[in-house]
Enzyme design. Structure first.
Site, short mmCIF file in Angstrom:
data_model
loop_
_atom_site.label_atom_id
_atom_site.label_comp_id
_atom_site.label_asym_id
_atom_site.label_seq_id
_atom_site.Cartn_x
_atom_site.Cartn_y
_atom_site.Cartn_z
N PHE A 26 0.49 -1.08 0.34
CA PHE A 26 0.02 0.21 -0.43
C PHE A 26 0.95 0.84 -0.03
O PHE A 26 0.47 2.04 -0.46
CB PHE A 26 -1.11 0.16 0.96
CG PHE A 26 -0.20 0.56 2.57
CD1 PHE A 26 -0.65 1.59 3.03
CD2 PHE A 26 -0.38 -0.51 3.55
CE1 PHE A 26 -0.06 2.11 4.22
CE2 PHE A 26 0.64 0.34 4.51
CZ PHE A 26 0.79 1.13 4.59
N LYS A 27 2.10 1.34 0.15
CA LYS A 27 3.26 2.41 0.74
C LYS A 27 2.90 3.27 -1.41
O LYS A 27 3.65 3.71 -1.14
CB LYS A 27 4.28 1.81 1.01
CG LYS A 27 4.43 1.38 2.29
CD LYS A 27 3.70 2.65 3.16
CE LYS A 27 4.27 1.87 4.79
NZ LYS A 27 4.96 1.58 5.55
N ASP A 28 2.97 2.14 -1.89
CA ASP A 28 2.99 2.77 -3.14
C ASP A 28 2.16 3.18 -3.67
O ASP A 28 2.54 4.64 -4.39
CB ASP A 28 2.96 1.84 -4.41
CG ASP A 28 4.10 0.99 -4.30
OD1 ASP A 28 5.42 0.91 -4.08
OD2 ASP A 28 3.85 -0.47 -4.79
N MET B 255 3.48 6.59 -1.94
CA MET B 255 4.85 7.32 -2.29
C MET B 255 5.69 7.41 -3.74
O MET B 255 5.73 8.40 -4.74
CB MET B 255 5.79 5.97 -2.53
CG MET B 255 7.25 5.89 -1.66
SD MET B 255 7.42 7.22 -0.46
CE MET B 255 7.11 6.06 0.66
N THR C 104 7.69 -0.08 3.12
CA THR C 104 8.29 2.05 2.98
C THR C 104 9.77 2.47 2.25
O THR C 104 9.71 2.95 1.34
CB THR C 104 8.35 3.21 4.16
OG1 THR C 104 7.53 3.34 5.03
CG2 THR C 104 8.78 4.43 3.97
#
Length: 483
Positions: free
Chosen positions: A124-126, A129, A157
């Protein structure tokens, strides 16, 4: 829109509101000079008419346009056409594998998964980011400057940041991670990158040691300015802001009218992902409950049950099968406590400065404001263990044919105990199962599906340096490679 620090004053003792920052200033700055975290002076309010309009925007124009609508409420120092173009460049089917970007998947009556792991690094960090990388490149080009990003990761991350920043003009990435504590897949994703602007640093310690080093460097203002240090950790407001968008997208998919409410369960270690839900709720999104799901490192669950926020040392931070949540100092938690205490910067500064530094804890259990965490702000919490993860992964697959990763399993387990009739419960998916293949294999007796581009990634050559948990040594490494 202006931004202020949760700690209320700058180093000269002036009120942060008297020296307000704009979005693009804090985009590159990370922590405030006083060690606090940035928040908007006020949360923009979304009324019924706006939410109705956004339903049509999301249905007809998609996620990127919804992102522009929400971000533009907070960003007034990037021209609207440029901001829209950045959103359109970021949220594409090519990058996220589906035009829906964050599709809801029905699990059973009243329970949904919001798929947030379709991006380049399968986590989910994409979602934030990828946007952050494009914002950095845009603003640095506009200023004619460079930036050295310094961050800490417990797993996802780091790879999301590196994949977003690799090859970007004017950007280097120095990413710390706890040596040997990420899954083999997570390590391989990061350490196999050979881009000249990416530097991986394995720290002899746990994630909190990495995070402490990042904060120590950020608080060394002379070093920070000399080497143009920025951050992509969730202490960076821009990253958290990007995550607010998928709460609105999840709500719009799960409901047919603005009269309906939903709840979200969020696997959480650093309180960044669920803090974005808090912001969405403060804006007026009809969220009933925000459920914080932890693993055995239950500092957040302990707070929401008792009012005691008690950080653990390295020796007491458990190594678990949901390693991205092996965190005992939730760096984003300060933002929520600031709101909980009526935006009292002086008191927030005392809690997160003097009390945590001197005692390693603070206690709001008898404070009248503590009951507002649940009553006014909708927070609930729960924890999950390794045995719970195995059972939840197996049950979800056996009954529904849905394979989930270990962190999402923590979320599903806690969500099951917090569901209410008539209120859809949306669990935020955190990663694809392949990132934690050993535990999924243990639960199901079978290997998760592996995307073709990641076949054999663990066997690729690695580019990583091992360093002690010493901020001075890490600063020397950064200075050497910025010369």
């Amino acid at each position: 829109m202006n931004y202020l620090s949760t700690r209320g004053t700058d180093q000269q003792g002036r009120s942060a509101s008297a020296t307000p920052r704009k979005f693009c200033e804090i985009l590159l700055e990370g922590l405030a000079p006083d060690g606090g975290l940035y928040l908007p002076e006020a949360y923009p309010q979304v009324n019924d008419a706006t939410l109705t309009r956004w339903r049509k925007v999301y249905r007809d124009q998609g996620y990127a346009e919804l992102a522009f609508e929400i971000l533009s409420l907070y960003i007034d120092d990037i021209p609207a056409d440029d901001l829209r173009a950045i959103c359109q460049k970021t949220y594409t089917a090519e990058v996220f594998g589906t035009g829906e970007i964050v599709p809801l998947r029905h699990v059973e009556d009243g329970l949904w998964l919001e798929a947030l792991s379709n991006g380049p690094t399968l986590a989910f960090k994409d979602m934030a980011m990828q946007l952050l990388g494009n914002l950095f490149e845009y603003e640095l080009a506009r200023r004619g400057e460079t930036l050295n990003i310094f961050g800490a990761t417990s797993g996802d991350t780091g790879s999301a940041a590196e994949y977003a920043m690799r090859g970007k003009q004017g950007v280097r990435v120095f990413m710390t991670s706890p040596k040997g504590r990420m899954s083999p897949f997570q390590q391989a994703q990061m350490f196999s990158l050979m881009d000249a602007n990416i530097f991986n640093i394995a720290i002899d310690g746990v994630f909190d040691d990495c995070q402490d080093i990042v904060k120590a460097v950020s608080n060394d203002l002379e070093f920070k300015r000399q080497y143009k240090i920025g951050t992509v950790n969730s202490i960076n407001w821009a990253r958290l802001l990007a995550q607010v968008v998928y709460y609105f997208a999840g709500y719009l998919q799960a409901t047919e009218s603005n009269a309906q409410k939903v709840s979200f369960t969020v696997p959480s270690g650093n309180f960044g992902n669920v803090c974005a839900g808090h912001v969405a709720r403060m804006m007026g999104l009809p969220i009933d409950k925000l459920v914080v799901a932890t693993n055995e490192n239950d500092v957040l669950d302990e707070f929401f049950r008792t009012g005691v926020y008690r950080v653990r040392g390295s020796a007491d931070t458990h190594e678990t099968s949901s390693p991205s949540m092996d965190i005992s100092k939730a760096s984003n938690f300060e933002r929520f406590v600031y709101d909980l205490l009526g935006r009292d910067g002086a008191r927030t500064r005392d809690l997160f400065g003097a009390q945590l530094s001197g005692q390693g804890r603070f206690d709001l259990g008898t404070d009248p404001a503590f009951k507002d965490a649940a009553a006014r702000y909708g927070f609930k919490s729960g924890k999950s263990t390794h045995a719970d993860r195995l059972a939840t992964i197996k049950d979800t697959f056996d009954r529904h044919g849905v394979m989930i990763d270990t962190h999402t399993a923590d979320g599903v387990k806690v969500a099951q105990a917090c569901r209410q009739a008539g209120v859809p419960m949306i669990v935020l998916e955190t990663a694809l199962p392949i990132k934690f293949a050993a535990t999924v294999q243990e639960a199901l007796g079978r290997e998760p599906e592996r995307p073709a581009k990641f076949v054999g990634i663990e066997a690729l050559p690695r580019r990583v340096v091992d360093l002690p948990a010493d901020a001075a040594v890490v600063k020397e490494f950064i200075a050497k490679h910025c010369a």
